[in-house]
Design a protein around this motif. Structure first.
Motif, mmCIF file in Angstrom:
data_model
loop_
_atom_site.group_PDB
_atom_site.id
_atom_site.type_symbol
_atom_site.label_atom_id
_atom_site.label_comp_id
_atom_site.label_asym_id
_atom_site.label_seq_id
_atom_site.Cartn_x
_atom_site.Cartn_y
_atom_site.Cartn_z
ATOM 1 N N PRO A 119 -7.009 5.518 -6.770
ATOM 2 C CA PRO A 119 -6.276 3.935 -5.252
ATOM 3 C C PRO A 119 -5.195 5.106 -5.093
ATOM 4 O O PRO A 119 -4.168 4.781 -6.742
ATOM 5 C CB PRO A 119 -6.411 3.159 -5.447
ATOM 6 N N GLU A 161 -8.942 1.081 3.396
ATOM 7 C CA GLU A 161 -8.660 2.470 3.755
ATOM 8 C C GLU A 161 -7.299 2.619 4.313
ATOM 9 O O GLU A 161 -7.706 2.423 6.154
ATOM 10 C CB GLU A 161 -9.948 3.172 4.273
ATOM 11 N N SER A 221 -15.692 7.238 1.819
ATOM 12 C CA SER A 221 -15.123 7.835 1.614
ATOM 13 C C SER A 221 -15.207 8.490 -0.100
ATOM 14 O O SER A 221 -16.278 7.676 -1.333
ATOM 15 C CB SER A 221 -13.604 7.528 1.099
ATOM 16 N N CYS A 230 0.845 -1.139 -0.173
ATOM 17 C CA CYS A 230 -0.073 -0.283 0.020
ATOM 18 C C CYS A 230 0.954 0.691 -0.415
ATOM 19 O O CYS A 230 0.239 2.450 -0.141
ATOM 20 C CB CYS A 230 -0.456 -0.189 0.807
ATOM 21 N N GLY A 264 -5.455 0.388 9.015
ATOM 22 C CA GLY A 264 -6.568 0.668 8.489
ATOM 23 C C GLY A 264 -7.743 0.354 8.349
ATOM 24 O O GLY A 264 -8.079 -0.414 9.337
ATOM 25 N N GLU A 314 -5.517 7.768 2.273
ATOM 26 C CA GLU A 314 -5.167 7.057 1.393
ATOM 27 C C GLU A 314 -6.308 5.822 0.979
ATOM 28 O O GLU A 314 -6.110 5.099 2.007
ATOM 29 C CB GLU A 314 -3.499 6.506 0.811
ATOM 30 N N TRP A 315 -6.031 4.952 -0.145
ATOM 31 C CA TRP A 315 -6.581 3.643 0.146
ATOM 32 C C TRP A 315 -5.672 2.902 -1.299
ATOM 33 O O TRP A 315 -5.403 2.937 -2.191
ATOM 34 C CB TRP A 315 -7.861 3.966 -0.145
ATOM 35 N N VAL A 356 -11.301 -2.534 -0.748
ATOM 36 C CA VAL A 356 -11.354 -1.311 -0.734
ATOM 37 C C VAL A 356 -10.537 -1.179 0.658
ATOM 38 O O VAL A 356 -10.894 -1.882 2.072
ATOM 39 C CB VAL A 356 -11.852 0.431 -0.663
ATOM 40 N N TYR A 405 -13.168 -2.195 3.569
ATOM 41 C CA TYR A 405 -14.813 -2.132 2.777
ATOM 42 C C TYR A 405 -14.507 -2.466 2.037
ATOM 43 O O TYR A 405 -13.671 -3.494 1.211
ATOM 44 C CB TYR A 405 -14.447 -0.477 2.474
ATOM 45 N N PHE A 409 -17.469 1.975 0.580
ATOM 46 C CA PHE A 409 -16.623 2.230 1.051
ATOM 47 C C PHE A 409 -17.354 4.359 0.814
ATOM 48 O O PHE A 409 -18.046 4.079 -0.067
ATOM 49 C CB PHE A 409 -16.073 1.533 0.310
#
Length: 425
Positions: free
Chosen positions: A395, A354, A275, A151, A336, A359-360, A352, A339, A273
């Motif tokens: 992402p 996060e 966001s 990530c 983290g 950031e994701w 997902v 999602y 998710f």
């Protein structure tokens, strides 16, 4: 309390951190997921409220005089505190009185009624959700690849070795239950089946002390198993039950039963998710359905390893559940969250991640290496569309988690291909 047979859990460091900043922690999760062993590992004395010895003398003592069971070397473990709900307030008050950190560790496999528990415990007791073991914790993942490092763009291509389909099926049927990790392949499904039986025969009646129709609850559980890793609504569950065996459950009853399952941590749904992935696209807000462990879906469907080998469509959903169980455990270990993404233009992302800084990462899950291209294409398409939308936030990493692939590598287009049996936190 030292236990030479203890398998370290990824939540250990978080528990230690919480004990340094709060007076008590409460470790919650489904039965048999290892809460007691982990709590013993971090404690210096203990009392087991559910111990049947002496006609449940510990429970009787805690009921008559909650403060009396709090005395002992700290951190002191109070196992299955929900059997005597007033213990919550007793712990909270004692934490206030002592004004010291790391005094108590509570464990709970059910959420009790509000009656008898008067205070939230905010600022005194930190709740920690524990789950069955990930493949890395059970020793079934080599841990060669760190999810957190991926990530953050830290990655090196590596050959991880071949993985057999039969092995992945075994891991799914067996589940992440600590007591089942070393089970024989032919007997791996026995414990998950006994788990479901124990839930229906014993646990559901303890929630609010109310009798419920166990046959109907079992039918709902089977419907959840048939819809594992999907975003079905309660109305769809209702129709599924009707179509499968002709039984009638109204939506209100289904909602009530689902609440009961949540209270005993039998469900572990994957939230949508929220966001702003795409500013101009409406995002669906339906959770993805998951039981606490994919092995429970196998048990409810009465499907064996041999049966899954002949039904790879069903196994695909169960394999996705196994991967998302592990991804959640790994993500939470570094702060983290997990999602899923689904919008009204039929764009979906299996998982997902996060990260703590907002950031994701987008993750697609594919059983075979041959399907990796399909997963990568979907991620690249969504990434491109997000970047073209000026209000969207793209992402940081695109990842395809696979079952049967013999290497972890970064493609020329930037997509990471990672086998679940080589992943860790």
């Amino acid at each position: 309390m030292f236990n030479p047979d203890y398998n370290n859990r990824l939540t250990d460091k978080y528990i230690e951190s919480c004990l340094e900043v709060a007076g008590a922690v409460c470790i919650e999760g489904p039965k048999w997921c290892g809460k007691t062993w982990t709590s013993e590992h971090h404690s210096n004395s203990s009392i087991y409220i559910g111990d049947p010895e002496g006609n449940y003398q510990n429970k009787t003592l805690a009921t008559l005089d909650p403060l009396s069971v709090l005395a002992g070397d700290t951190p002191r473990l109070i196992d299955e505190w929900q059997e005597v709900p007033p213990l919550w307030d007793a712990v909270r008050n004692e934490v206030d009185r002592r004004k010291e950190k790391g005094q108590f560790i509570l464990t709970g496999s059910a959420t009790p009624n509000k009656k008898g528990k008067m205070h939230s415990g905010a600022g005194r007791i930190i709740k920690i959700r524990m789950r069955p073991m990930s493949l890395f914790e059970s020793g079934d993942s080599s841990g060669q690849i760190s999810l957190e490092k991926i990530c953050n763009g830290d990655f090196t291509n590596v050959v991880t070795g071949p993985v057999q389909l039969e092995y992945l099926i075994y891991l799914t049927v067996r589940g992440g239950w600590p007591g089942n990790i070393k089970s024989d392949r032919q007997k791996a499904g026995i414990l998950p089946k006994s788990y479901i039986k124990a839930v229906l025969d014993e646990d559901i009646d303890r929630v609010e002390g109310k009798k419920r129709d166990k046959k109907k609850m079992e039918k709902l559980l089977k419907s959840l198993a048939r819809n594992e890793s999907t975003t079905v609504t309660n109305n769809t569950l209702k129709k599924d039950i009707e179509d499968t065996d002709g039984s009638l459950l109204d939506v209100g009853t289904i909602s009530e039963y689902l609440e009961v399952f949540e209270k005993i941590f039998l469900l572990d749904d994957q939230l949508p998710f929220s966001s702003n992935i795409r500013s101009s696209v409406r995002v669906k807000q339906q959770s993805k359905r998951h039981l606490a462990d994919p092995s429970l879906a196998c048990a409810l469907l009465n499907i064996t390893a041999k049966g899954l080998l002949g039904d790879l469509n069903t196994f695909g959903f169960l394999f996705e559940a196994l991967c998302e169980r592990d991804l959640r455990i790994y993500a939470e270990s570094f702060g983290g969250n997990l999602y899923h993404y689904q919008d009204y233009q039929n764009r979906e992302i299996d998982a997902v991640i996060e990260m703590p800084d907002g950031e994701w990462a987008a993750v697609e899950i594919k059983l075979g290496a041959a399907q990796a291209d399909e997963g990568a294409a979907n991620l690249l398409k969504i990434d491109k569309e997000i970047r073209q939308d000026s209000g969207g936030r793209p992402p940081k990493a695109l990842i395809v988690v696979c079952g049967m692939t013999n290497a972890a590598y970064r493609r020329d287009d930037g997509v990471y291909i990672v086998p679940i049996t080589a992943l860790r936190n």
